[in-house]
Design a protein around this motif. Structure first.
Motif, PDB file in Angstrom:
ATOM      1  N   ALA A  50       8.439 -20.739 -30.110  1.00 18.15           N
ATOM      2  CA  ALA A  50       8.050 -20.645 -31.525  1.00 18.15           C
ATOM      3  C   ALA A  50       6.582 -20.275 -31.677  1.00 18.15           C
ATOM      4  CB  ALA A  50       8.345 -21.956 -32.237  1.00 18.15           C
ATOM      5  N   GLY A  51       5.748 -20.639 -30.704  1.00 18.46           N
ATOM      6  CA  GLY A  51       4.317 -20.364 -30.791  1.00 18.46           C
ATOM      7  C   GLY A  51       3.908 -19.035 -30.190  1.00 18.46           C
ATOM      8  N   GLY A  52       4.858 -18.294 -29.631  1.00 21.60           N
ATOM      9  CA  GLY A  52       4.547 -17.007 -29.011  1.00 21.60           C
ATOM     10  C   GLY A  52       4.473 -15.879 -30.024  1.00 21.60           C
ATOM     11  N   MET A  53       3.890 -14.783 -29.600  1.00 24.35           N
ATOM     12  CA  MET A  53       3.801 -13.592 -30.452  1.00 24.35           C
ATOM     13  C   MET A  53       4.811 -12.567 -29.957  1.00 24.35           C
ATOM     14  SD  MET A  53       1.719 -14.139 -32.818  1.00 24.35           S
ATOM     15  CE  MET A  53       0.539 -15.392 -33.219  1.00 24.35           C
ATOM     16  N   THR A  54       6.089 -12.906 -30.171  1.00 25.39           N
ATOM     17  CA  THR A  54       7.173 -12.037 -29.725  1.00 25.39           C
ATOM     18  C   THR A  54       8.116 -11.760 -30.884  1.00 25.39           C
ATOM     19  OG1 THR A  54       8.459 -13.925 -28.945  1.00 25.39           O
ATOM     20  CG2 THR A  54       7.049 -12.817 -27.324  1.00 25.39           C
TER      21      THR A  54
END
Length: 108
Positions: free
Chosen positions: A39-43
């Motif tokens: 959830a905290g990734g930039m994907t």
């Protein structure tokens, strides 16, 4: 003195790729490329762009942009063009659905 320059290349088809539509938020589980969705990734998930593609996503309501990496397939809801992680959606100022434009920047 020796200067070394690195040049990233992508196909002319991907280079010219741009798209507009609705972005949504998703998280959890395994992604189509085998990674764990964070959830905290930039994907992001996109139907057709190759895994590893870097995409500039711009919220049309406020002009804020974020760069994400495609690591999943989707969205599978008519009219939606990209699914973003909650962190990426927050970065451009939305939490549900938002009108966005996409521009391919390159590949990993």
């Amino acid at each position: 003195m020796i200067a070394i320059f690195a040049v990233a290349t992508i196909s002319s088809r991907a280079e010219a790729f741009s798209q507009s539509g609705i972005a949504s938020v998703y998280s959890g589980g395994r992604t189509a490329n085998g990674e764990r969705a964070h959830a905290g990734g930039m994907t992001a998930a996109h139907k057709h762009l190759p895994f590893g593609t870097k995409v500039l996503v711009t919220n049309k309501h406020n002009g804020r942009s974020v760069v994400v990496r495609v690591n999943d397939r989707g969205p599978f809801v008519r009219g939606r063009v990209i699914d973003l992680t909650p962190a990426a959606a927050r970065a451009i100022g939305f939490s549900g659905l938002a009108p966005v434009s996409l521009a391919v920047l390159g590949r990993d």
